[in-house]
Scaffold this motif. Structure first.
Motif: not given
Length: 446
Positions: A92, A110, A113, A266-267, A270, A280, A283
């Motif tokens: 990433y 990003w 997942y 995940w946010p 990121a 996130y 994106t």
């Protein structure tokens, strides 16, 4: 011969009855049930492989396809598979890519997942295989595991016969070729079914652990959290018959917290990876028609445009058309025809539909997203009504011509299933040829 049956009219005296009896013995045995589900899944994937190979003969060379990828495997690395390959090869980006003139954020990895690409990378290093072979094979095999879990979830609610029919309808659905390309649908569906399986059995900690894994697989935390709340509510409502201990309250709360955390993982990662708190969401907005997330608004805009362009209607007509779509969508899982699915599967289908309306820009990607709406297969087969409880020792009443009521229902189910499968396979060819097949420089996304 059963007492009271006329000679020549009993199930054992008719070929159809004997066949039905043999099928019953097949899907009533746990091991044979699993083998049968896997056979159905792989037969469906074989058909998809043939279609992908045929359509691949007129797929133009694009930058997504390397010189080492030929035939069937050329078709497994199109569209978002490009981004997964980029994550496998380069990871990433630490800096959010932007247009130097407008300053608008570019589309970047990003949005995707990490569970699928990193698992693919690990297997590539382990086996020495290329991205197309390893990524598509991983999806294919995890999709098979997902099919088994779907069958078990349905079997527990509507019985093995309906479960087999439901899996057949799901496995042949028009967008299911995505279960054998380098995409995340297989892993996401498998993890989803795992959470639903554990929630249905009130194994709260296991459900929470699998829910955390979804946080690095696919953004389905909100509808999963809704399912968790519904399951906790039903457990609380049943407290008079089965009291809830303090320990179980703690486990239920932990499961709900895990569902919530899965949506933040995940946010947060990121943010850590780029130093931008909104990395996130920014994106994700880069993929939309407007550079911001507007819940529900894109659907309203689409219907206003469609109604105005086709029938010249105004906002009122557009609102009525959109309301009709909403009523039909949610009515499929809220009506009595879905009662047999139970609270967990109904809550998932309702919550996931609401999530798609709120978060998704209406596009041809909706077909792919519907793969995780597997409970609807039972409803579409007309088998979601809660069946009457069988009376042990009493034969089913006979219908016209000596056939039993069960025979009539079986014939109706198999005819509906056959029609549904034929329609699915036709639409599957259309989906691969029109949606998945890419025509440069731009095309409709799957």
């Amino acid at each position: 011969m059963s007492e009271g049956r006329r000679p020549g009219t009993g199930d054992d005296a008719r070929p159809v009855g004997r066949l039905r009896g043999a099928l019953h013995h097949w899907y009533a045995r746990p091991k044979a049930f699993v083998v049968g589900v896997l056979a159905i899944y792989f037969l469906a994937r074989l058909f998809s492989a043939i279609v992908l190979t045929i359509v691949g003969t007129w797929q133009q060379d694009v930058t997504w396809i390397t010189s080492e990828e030929h035939g069937y495997f050329r078709m497994t690395v199109l569209w978002d598979a490009f981004w997964y390959r980029q994550i496998v090869e380069d990871g990433y980006p630490a800096v959010m890519p932007q247009d130097p003139d407008s300053g608008r954020l570019w589309q970047n990895p990003w949005a995707f997942y990490p569970l699928f690409p990193y698992l693919t990378k690990f297997l590539m290093q382990l086996t020495g295989g290329g991205f197309a072979v390893v990524g598509s094979t991983l999806s294919l095999l995890v999709g098979a595991a997902a099919a088994v879990l779907i069958a078990i979830l349905l079997r527990d609610r509507v019985g093995p016969r309906i479960a087999v029919a439901g899996v057949t309808l799901w496995a042949t659905f028009m967008a299911t070729p995505v279960l054998q390309v380098a995409y995340t649908e297989s892993i996401a569906t498998f993890l989803l079914c795992g959470v639903l399986y554990f929630l249905a059995r009130q194994r709260w900690l296991a459900a929470g652990a699998v829910a955390l894994l979804t946080g690095i697989a696919r953004p389905i935390a909100l509808p999963l959290g809704f399912v968790g709340v519904v399951c906790v509510f039903f457990r609380w409502r049943n407290r008079a018959k089965c009291p809830v201990s303090v320990g179980e309250w703690v486990r239920m709360f932990t499961a709900l917290v895990c569902c919530g955390l899965s949506g933040l993982m995940w946010p947060a990662l990121a943010w850590l990876g780029t130093g931008v708190p909104t990395a996130y969401t920014d994106t994700m907005a880069a993929w939309r028609a407007v550079p911001e997330i507007q819940p529900f608004q894109p659907w309203w805009n689409l219907f206003r445009w469609m109604i105005g362009a086709t029938v010249g209607g105004g906002p009122v007509v557009a609102a009525l058309a959109l309301a009709l779509l909403v009523v039909v969508t949610f009515g499929l899982v809220l009506g009595p025809w879905a009662r047999a699915l139970g609270p967990e599967l109904r809550a998932w289908s309702f919550g996931y539909s609401l999530y798609l309306f709120a978060s998704l820009d209406p596009s041809t990607s909706i077909f792919r997203y519907m793969i995780m709406q597997f409970p609807l297969a039972v409803v579409l087969l007309g088998a979601g009504w809660r069946p009457p409880r069988p009376i042990p020792g009493v034969d089913a009443p006979e219908g016209p011509g000596g056939s039993t009521v069960a025979d009539v229902h079986d014939r109706r189910l198999w005819w509906v299933l056959a029609a549904g499968v034929v329609l699915n396979l036709v639409l599957q060819y259309w989906w691969v040829d029109v949606i998945w097949h890419f025509t440069p420089p731009a095309d409709t996304p799957p």
